[in-house]
Design an enzyme around this catalytic site. Sequence first.
Site, PDB file in Angstrom:
ATOM      1  N   ARG A 123       0.828  -1.217   0.000  1.00 11.60           N
ATOM      2  CA  ARG A 123       0.000   0.000   0.000  1.00 11.60           C
ATOM      3  C   ARG A 123       0.859   1.262   0.000  1.00 11.60           C
ATOM      4  O   ARG A 123       1.835   1.364   0.728  1.00 11.60           O
ATOM      5  CB  ARG A 123      -0.910   0.042   1.225  1.00 11.60           C
ATOM      6  CG  ARG A 123      -1.679   1.367   1.282  1.00 11.60           C
ATOM      7  CD  ARG A 123      -2.875   1.361   2.169  1.00 11.60           C
ATOM      8  NE  ARG A 123      -2.551   1.064   3.547  1.00 11.60           N
ATOM      9  CZ  ARG A 123      -3.474   0.837   4.488  1.00 11.60           C
ATOM     10  NH1 ARG A 123      -4.745   0.889   4.164  1.00 11.60           N
ATOM     11  NH2 ARG A 123      -3.125   0.557   5.716  1.00 11.60           N
ATOM     12  N   ARG A 155       2.051   4.345   5.173  1.00 12.32           N
ATOM     13  CA  ARG A 155       1.471   5.033   6.323  1.00 12.32           C
ATOM     14  C   ARG A 155       2.336   4.821   7.559  1.00 12.32           C
ATOM     15  O   ARG A 155       3.034   3.822   7.671  1.00 12.32           O
ATOM     16  CB  ARG A 155       0.052   4.508   6.574  1.00 12.32           C
ATOM     17  CG  ARG A 155      -0.941   5.254   5.729  1.00 12.32           C
ATOM     18  CD  ARG A 155      -2.365   4.835   5.831  1.00 12.32           C
ATOM     19  NE  ARG A 155      -2.822   4.155   7.017  1.00 12.32           N
ATOM     20  CZ  ARG A 155      -4.043   3.619   7.125  1.00 12.32           C
ATOM     21  NH1 ARG A 155      -4.893   3.728   6.121  1.00 12.32           N
ATOM     22  NH2 ARG A 155      -4.408   2.997   8.220  1.00 12.32           N
TER      23      ARG A 155
HETATM   24  P1  AP5 Z   1      -7.464   0.006   1.753  1.00 14.06           P
HETATM   25  O1  AP5 Z   1      -8.622   0.405   0.925  1.00 14.06           O
HETATM   26  O2  AP5 Z   1      -6.502   1.066   2.204  1.00 14.06           O
HETATM   27  O3  AP5 Z   1      -7.950  -0.883   3.006  1.00 14.06           O
HETATM   28  P2  AP5 Z   1      -8.675  -0.455   4.361  1.00 14.06           P
HETATM   29  O4  AP5 Z   1      -9.604  -1.559   4.722  1.00 14.06           O
HETATM   30  O5  AP5 Z   1      -9.240   0.925   4.236  1.00 14.06           O
HETATM   31  O6  AP5 Z   1      -7.427  -0.499   5.331  1.00 14.06           O
HETATM   32  P3  AP5 Z   1      -6.994   0.476   6.500  1.00 14.06           P
HETATM   33  O7  AP5 Z   1      -5.607   0.053   6.929  1.00 14.06           O
HETATM   34  O8  AP5 Z   1      -7.162   1.927   6.087  1.00 14.06           O
HETATM   35  O9  AP5 Z   1      -8.032   0.135   7.585  1.00 14.06           O
HETATM   36  P4  AP5 Z   1      -7.973   0.443   9.061  1.00 14.06           P
HETATM   37  O10 AP5 Z   1      -9.366   0.250   9.496  1.00 14.06           O
HETATM   38  O11 AP5 Z   1      -6.953  -0.359   9.792  1.00 14.06           O
HETATM   39  O12 AP5 Z   1      -7.416   1.971   9.097  1.00 14.06           O
HETATM   40  P5  AP5 Z   1      -8.130   3.394   9.277  1.00 14.06           P
HETATM   41  O13 AP5 Z   1      -7.487   4.370   8.394  1.00 14.06           O
HETATM   42  O14 AP5 Z   1      -9.606   3.246   9.213  1.00 14.06           O
HETATM   43  O15 AP5 Z   1      -6.670  -1.132   0.916  1.00 14.06           O
HETATM   44  C1  AP5 Z   1      -5.447  -1.670   1.407  1.00 14.06           C
HETATM   45  C2  AP5 Z   1      -4.469  -1.874   0.223  1.00 14.06           C
HETATM   46  O16 AP5 Z   1      -4.969  -2.911  -0.614  1.00 14.06           O
HETATM   47  C3  AP5 Z   1      -4.283  -0.653  -0.697  1.00 14.06           C
HETATM   48  O17 AP5 Z   1      -2.964  -0.643  -1.154  1.00 14.06           O
HETATM   49  C4  AP5 Z   1      -5.264  -0.902  -1.853  1.00 14.06           C
HETATM   50  O18 AP5 Z   1      -4.824  -0.298  -3.074  1.00 14.06           O
HETATM   51  C5  AP5 Z   1      -5.217  -2.430  -1.948  1.00 14.06           C
HETATM   52  N1  AP5 Z   1      -6.486  -3.018  -2.337  1.00 14.06           N
HETATM   53  C6  AP5 Z   1      -7.727  -2.688  -1.907  1.00 14.06           C
HETATM   54  N2  AP5 Z   1      -8.650  -3.506  -2.450  1.00 14.06           N
HETATM   55  C7  AP5 Z   1      -7.964  -4.383  -3.227  1.00 14.06           C
HETATM   56  C8  AP5 Z   1      -8.350  -5.496  -4.052  1.00 14.06           C
HETATM   57  N3  AP5 Z   1      -9.635  -5.851  -4.155  1.00 14.06           N
HETATM   58  N4  AP5 Z   1      -7.386  -6.176  -4.702  1.00 14.06           N
HETATM   59  C9  AP5 Z   1      -6.079  -5.822  -4.607  1.00 14.06           C
HETATM   60  N5  AP5 Z   1      -5.655  -4.789  -3.840  1.00 14.06           N
HETATM   61  C10 AP5 Z   1      -6.585  -4.078  -3.153  1.00 14.06           C
HETATM   62  O19 AP5 Z   1      -7.755   3.704  10.787  1.00 14.06           O
HETATM   63  C11 AP5 Z   1      -6.424   3.984  11.159  1.00 14.06           C
HETATM   64  C12 AP5 Z   1      -6.349   4.265  12.645  1.00 14.06           C
HETATM   65  O20 AP5 Z   1      -7.142   5.432  12.957  1.00 14.06           O
HETATM   66  C13 AP5 Z   1      -6.894   3.174  13.564  1.00 14.06           C
HETATM   67  O21 AP5 Z   1      -5.935   2.168  13.837  1.00 14.06           O
HETATM   68  C14 AP5 Z   1      -7.220   4.005  14.821  1.00 14.06           C
HETATM   69  O22 AP5 Z   1      -6.064   4.307  15.550  1.00 14.06           O
HETATM   70  C15 AP5 Z   1      -7.765   5.293  14.222  1.00 14.06           C
HETATM   71  N6  AP5 Z   1      -9.223   5.212  14.023  1.00 14.06           N
HETATM   72  C16 AP5 Z   1      -9.894   5.206  12.836  1.00 14.06           C
HETATM   73  N7  AP5 Z   1     -11.216   5.087  13.037  1.00 14.06           N
HETATM   74  C17 AP5 Z   1     -11.376   5.019  14.386  1.00 14.06           C
HETATM   75  C18 AP5 Z   1     -12.518   4.852  15.231  1.00 14.06           C
HETATM   76  N8  AP5 Z   1     -13.751   4.744  14.739  1.00 14.06           N
HETATM   77  N9  AP5 Z   1     -12.303   4.831  16.578  1.00 14.06           N
HETATM   78  C19 AP5 Z   1     -11.083   4.967  17.108  1.00 14.06           C
HETATM   79  N10 AP5 Z   1      -9.949   5.078  16.368  1.00 14.06           N
HETATM   80  C20 AP5 Z   1     -10.103   5.115  15.022  1.00 14.06           C
END
Ligand code: AP5
Length: 212
Positions: A123, A155
Amino acid sequence: MIHAILFGPQASGKGTQSKLLAEALGIPAISTGEMFREQIKRGTGLGKEAEAYMNRGELVPDELTNAIVRDRLSRDDVKKGYVFDGFPRNAVQADALDSLSTINLTLVLTLSDNEIVRRLSGRRVCPNDHIYHTEYKPPRQAGVCDIDGLPLSQRDDETPEAIRVRLRIYRERTTPLIDRYRKQGIPILEIDGSPSIEDVHASVMKAVEAYR
Ligand code: AP5
């Protein structure tokens, strides 16, 4: 009107698919992770507080998360509907959401641990959170965002330990919410997240159209 939540473990494609779905429906995708990263980039107090939790893979405290969501849901664009990516992640956040809005659809992306690791290692994101993958979704020019021309990087929260913590929190605290919504009679559309981005998007659209 669609008021949806997109669930799925880290790297299952929530960010990728919520943006495609939102674009197709003409509604906003609301990512709490993206909102926190924006605050970090701007150097705000909230960003500084959230960053330490995020880099450890832990949840940002509920009061901060619920406040940022409350503020986001007060904007006009959500009147057409919305899709949440990464919210709610635990029961306290789901309670807060119940008091703010009414969810009518949940989508769950599934993905094996092996594929999660493969997705994370490739990613790349730009400072505005446009998402790429070195193999599966490469930018036109290596290391440069197609949309805004900014440099791509990994990231800050992609350390092995933070990844482990995030996956554990998803299993222990977020997946029980799927049952909670099921018991409320809200449709749960489970979608295999392992095919290509285009194929997963087609499955998401098919499921949403069938629901509508
Ligand atoms: P991507 O689309 O980036 O996947 P994702 O599910 O969005 O993954 P994240 O790591 O963003 O999820 P997360 O929930 O851990 O993080 P978030 O930012 O929400 O795809 C991943 C990769 O695969 C990319 O390279 C993409 O191109 C590729 N890809 C996608 N689909 C594909 C396919 N079909 N085939 C091939 N490749 C593919 O949260 C981050 C942090 O923020 C958390 O850890 C926490 O500390 C905080 N946070 C966020 N929300 C909250 C909340 N509600 N409460 C408290 N803390 C929070």
